[in-house]
Write a protein that holds these residues in place. Structure first.
Motif, PDB file in Angstrom:
ATOM      1  N   GLU A  30     -49.183 -49.453  57.118  1.00 50.64           N
ATOM      2  CA  GLU A  30     -49.371 -50.187  55.817  1.00 50.64           C
ATOM      3  C   GLU A  30     -48.296 -51.074  55.322  1.00 50.64           C
ATOM      4  O   GLU A  30     -46.968 -50.403  55.772  1.00 50.64           O
ATOM      5  CB  GLU A  30     -49.867 -49.554  54.651  1.00 50.64           C
ATOM      6  CG  GLU A  30     -51.327 -48.887  54.815  1.00 50.64           C
ATOM      7  CD  GLU A  30     -52.177 -49.837  54.634  1.00 50.64           C
ATOM      8  OE1 GLU A  30     -52.134 -51.075  53.837  1.00 50.64           O
ATOM      9  OE2 GLU A  30     -53.222 -49.793  55.135  1.00 50.64           O
ATOM     10  N   PRO A  31     -48.042 -52.060  55.016  1.00 54.66           N
ATOM     11  CA  PRO A  31     -46.878 -52.896  54.928  1.00 54.66           C
ATOM     12  C   PRO A  31     -46.242 -52.202  53.662  1.00 54.66           C
ATOM     13  O   PRO A  31     -46.677 -51.940  52.779  1.00 54.66           O
ATOM     14  CB  PRO A  31     -47.170 -54.448  54.658  1.00 54.66           C
ATOM     15  CG  PRO A  31     -48.653 -54.265  54.089  1.00 54.66           C
ATOM     16  CD  PRO A  31     -49.269 -53.350  54.975  1.00 54.66           C
ATOM     17  N   ASP A  35     -41.364 -55.058  52.459  1.00 54.15           N
ATOM     18  CA  ASP A  35     -41.741 -56.220  53.720  1.00 54.15           C
ATOM     19  C   ASP A  35     -42.544 -57.228  53.010  1.00 54.15           C
ATOM     20  O   ASP A  35     -42.982 -58.116  53.558  1.00 54.15           O
ATOM     21  CB  ASP A  35     -42.498 -55.613  54.740  1.00 54.15           C
ATOM     22  CG  ASP A  35     -41.882 -54.724  55.547  1.00 54.15           C
ATOM     23  OD1 ASP A  35     -40.490 -54.867  55.512  1.00 54.15           O
ATOM     24  OD2 ASP A  35     -42.287 -53.632  56.097  1.00 54.15           O
ATOM     25  N   MET A  36     -42.576 -57.261  51.455  1.00 59.95           N
ATOM     26  CA  MET A  36     -43.474 -58.143  50.958  1.00 59.95           C
ATOM     27  C   MET A  36     -42.702 -59.004  49.961  1.00 59.95           C
ATOM     28  O   MET A  36     -41.553 -58.545  49.498  1.00 59.95           O
ATOM     29  CB  MET A  36     -44.548 -57.467  49.839  1.00 59.95           C
ATOM     30  CG  MET A  36     -45.439 -56.648  50.937  1.00 59.95           C
ATOM     31  SD  MET A  36     -46.324 -57.578  52.117  1.00 59.95           S
ATOM     32  CE  MET A  36     -47.656 -58.494  50.949  1.00 59.95           C
ATOM     33  N   ALA A  37     -43.052 -60.355  49.570  1.00 59.46           N
ATOM     34  CA  ALA A  37     -42.247 -60.878  48.748  1.00 59.46           C
ATOM     35  C   ALA A  37     -43.404 -62.027  47.745  1.00 59.46           C
ATOM     36  O   ALA A  37     -44.365 -61.862  48.033  1.00 59.46           O
ATOM     37  CB  ALA A  37     -41.418 -62.100  49.528  1.00 59.46           C
ATOM     38  N   THR A  38     -42.651 -62.313  46.538  1.00 61.28           N
ATOM     39  CA  THR A  38     -43.515 -62.597  45.528  1.00 61.28           C
ATOM     40  C   THR A  38     -43.591 -64.342  45.737  1.00 61.28           C
ATOM     41  O   THR A  38     -42.322 -64.689  45.729  1.00 61.28           O
ATOM     42  CB  THR A  38     -43.069 -62.418  44.317  1.00 61.28           C
ATOM     43  OG1 THR A  38     -43.217 -60.965  44.034  1.00 61.28           O
ATOM     44  CG2 THR A  38     -44.135 -63.031  43.046  1.00 61.28           C
ATOM     45  N   ILE A  39     -44.707 -65.103  46.037  1.00 64.02           N
ATOM     46  CA  ILE A  39     -44.684 -66.600  46.030  1.00 64.02           C
ATOM     47  C   ILE A  39     -45.539 -66.952  45.012  1.00 64.02           C
ATOM     48  O   ILE A  39     -46.456 -66.452  44.475  1.00 64.02           O
ATOM     49  CB  ILE A  39     -45.058 -66.947  47.428  1.00 64.02           C
ATOM     50  CG1 ILE A  39     -46.397 -66.875  47.641  1.00 64.02           C
ATOM     51  CG2 ILE A  39     -43.964 -66.418  48.367  1.00 64.02           C
ATOM     52  CD1 ILE A  39     -46.749 -67.331  48.949  1.00 64.02           C
ATOM     53  N   TYR A  62     -46.809 -61.645  49.449  1.00 66.50           N
ATOM     54  CA  TYR A  62     -46.935 -62.124  50.744  1.00 66.50           C
ATOM     55  C   TYR A  62     -46.015 -61.325  51.796  1.00 66.50           C
ATOM     56  O   TYR A  62     -44.867 -61.276  51.378  1.00 66.50           O
ATOM     57  CB  TYR A  62     -46.655 -63.728  50.504  1.00 66.50           C
ATOM     58  CG  TYR A  62     -47.435 -64.574  51.347  1.00 66.50           C
ATOM     59  CD1 TYR A  62     -48.838 -65.051  51.096  1.00 66.50           C
ATOM     60  CD2 TYR A  62     -46.704 -65.353  52.498  1.00 66.50           C
ATOM     61  CE1 TYR A  62     -49.397 -65.851  52.028  1.00 66.50           C
ATOM     62  CE2 TYR A  62     -47.524 -66.290  53.084  1.00 66.50           C
ATOM     63  CZ  TYR A  62     -48.878 -66.645  53.034  1.00 66.50           C
ATOM     64  OH  TYR A  62     -49.751 -67.513  53.680  1.00 66.50           O
ATOM     65  N   PRO A  63     -46.455 -61.156  52.929  1.00 72.31           N
ATOM     66  CA  PRO A  63     -45.813 -60.832  53.976  1.00 72.31           C
ATOM     67  C   PRO A  63     -44.265 -61.677  54.099  1.00 72.31           C
ATOM     68  O   PRO A  63     -44.294 -62.732  54.304  1.00 72.31           O
ATOM     69  CB  PRO A  63     -46.332 -61.049  55.229  1.00 72.31           C
ATOM     70  CG  PRO A  63     -47.991 -61.059  54.674  1.00 72.31           C
ATOM     71  CD  PRO A  63     -47.879 -61.633  53.577  1.00 72.31           C
ATOM     72  N   PRO A  68     -42.962 -69.299  53.609  1.00 72.61           N
ATOM     73  CA  PRO A  68     -42.572 -70.779  54.100  1.00 72.61           C
ATOM     74  C   PRO A  68     -41.219 -70.835  53.501  1.00 72.61           C
ATOM     75  O   PRO A  68     -41.094 -70.413  52.320  1.00 72.61           O
ATOM     76  CB  PRO A  68     -43.693 -71.694  53.523  1.00 72.61           C
ATOM     77  CG  PRO A  68     -44.826 -70.826  53.226  1.00 72.61           C
ATOM     78  CD  PRO A  68     -44.383 -69.398  52.879  1.00 72.61           C
ATOM     79  N   ALA A  69     -40.392 -71.824  54.054  1.00 77.50           N
ATOM     80  CA  ALA A  69     -39.124 -72.251  53.614  1.00 77.50           C
ATOM     81  C   ALA A  69     -39.456 -73.087  52.176  1.00 77.50           C
ATOM     82  O   ALA A  69     -40.119 -73.958  52.073  1.00 77.50           O
ATOM     83  CB  ALA A  69     -38.300 -73.021  54.611  1.00 77.50           C
ATOM     84  N   GLY A  70     -38.497 -72.725  51.228  1.00 79.29           N
ATOM     85  CA  GLY A  70     -38.528 -73.561  50.284  1.00 79.29           C
ATOM     86  C   GLY A  70     -39.681 -73.090  49.134  1.00 79.29           C
ATOM     87  O   GLY A  70     -39.915 -74.117  48.463  1.00 79.29           O
ATOM     88  N   VAL A  71     -40.482 -72.027  49.285  1.00 83.54           N
ATOM     89  CA  VAL A  71     -41.436 -71.988  48.369  1.00 83.54           C
ATOM     90  C   VAL A  71     -41.032 -71.570  47.299  1.00 83.54           C
ATOM     91  O   VAL A  71     -39.974 -70.934  46.980  1.00 83.54           O
ATOM     92  CB  VAL A  71     -42.395 -70.854  49.135  1.00 83.54           C
ATOM     93  CG1 VAL A  71     -41.610 -69.438  48.884  1.00 83.54           C
ATOM     94  CG2 VAL A  71     -43.373 -70.627  48.366  1.00 83.54           C
TER      95      VAL A  71
END
Length: 301
Positions: A30-31, A35-39, A62-63, A68-71
């Motif tokens: 399980e991640p 390892d997760m980020a908020t977008i 999101y993993p 993506p860059a600049g999200v």
């Protein structure tokens, strides 16, 4: 419990444990939260030039290695900004696709800092690419002109006025239609994104000649200065004055030849009256014919 039943149960537990371990090893487990980020992603489609509302976006985990860059990472950073290009459902919001806050909505929000919007009104825009120009495309701006009052056709020319210019709007539409084509019969104007210097050049070009648009590939960023084209290029290098003089010389030569030859003899008179009749004759094994002219005795052959 019977021995056979016990053996089957133990085997089932063993194989189940092995399968569970294999799944965990294959997926990496399980991640973890680290390892997760908020977008911020869109939960509804946002047309080009429209303002992003709080109902149109949401925050999701999101993993981190797939972010993506600049999200945009916070909902409040996206709300109140206009979309510079269409945004589809579940698409992550990228800073480069959003107008700055306070830029407003509609066409004004699509004009980048330091650029200007200028409208070109000409029917040649529609006929040039048959309605395939839509908002968001990039084009080259061509101009054809003919000096007023010039005595020769060599003064007509075509030049590349501007290169790699973005289309902000077609008529009153800032968003491309679903079929990526507009009705050429209804296409009356396009609005271009240009620098202030390009705006003055384009304004002068509209007053001195006719503007045409040449559609570019969106990934083509090359800038190659093209040589102006003149009527001499269409005639294979010979000037139009030289071609006109050659035609006049040939006409004069043909007229002089006809005068030296004198009048042409009159055509022979056409025979009058109906054509003569021919009668076929047979005498034994011999075949002959008799021609009967009108007003004359038959002539046997």
């Amino acid at each position: 419990m019977r021995t056979q039943t016990l053996i089957v149960l133990l085997l089932a537990l063993a194989f189940g444990g092995i399968a569970a371990v294999g799944v965990v090893m294959f997926t990496g487990g399980e991640p973890k939260a680290a390892d997760m980020a908020t977008i911020v992603v869109a939960v509804a489609e946002v047309p080009r030039g429209s303002m992003i509302t709080a109902e149109a976006v949401t925050a999701r985990q999101y993993p981190r290695d797939l972010v993506p860059a600049g999200v945009v990472s916070r909902v409040e950073d996206a709300v109140g900004r206009a979309a510079l290009s269409p945004i589809v459902r579940d698409e992550p919001l990228i800073e480069g696709k959003l107008a700055p806050k306070g830029a407003g909505r509609g066409l004004a929000s699509l004009i980048k800092k330091g650029m200007r919007a200028i409208t070109v009104q000409t029917p040649n825009v529609a006929t040039g690419v048959a309605g395939f120009i839509v908002p968001g495309n990039r084009v080259d701006v061509l101009m054809t002109f003919n000096e007023t009052g010039a005595s020769t056709a060599a003064s007509a020319a075509a030049i590349t006025l501007l290169e790699d210019v973005e289309i902000l709007a077609v008529d009153q539409n800032v968003d491309a239609p679903a079929e990526n084509k507009v009705d050429a019969a209804q296409m009356r104007s396009v609005t271009l994104s240009v620098t202030p210097d390009q705006a003055t050049k384009l304004t002068l070009g509209q007053n001195r000649g006719t503007i045409h648009l040449s559609l570019r590939n969106s990934t083509d960023e090359t800038h190659k200065a093209s040589r102006p084209a003149s009527m001499d290029d269409l005639s294979g290098g010979a000037s139009w004055d030289q071609r006109l003089k050659g035609v006049i010389t040939e006409l004069n030569r043909n007229q002089a030849s006809r005068r030296m030859a004198g009048p042409a003899p009159p055509p022979p008179p056409a025979p009058s009256g109906p054509p003569p009749r021919v009668i076929r004759t047979f005498k034994g094994t011999r075949e002959g014919s008799a021609r009967i002219d009108h007003g004359a005795s038959p002539a046997l052959r």
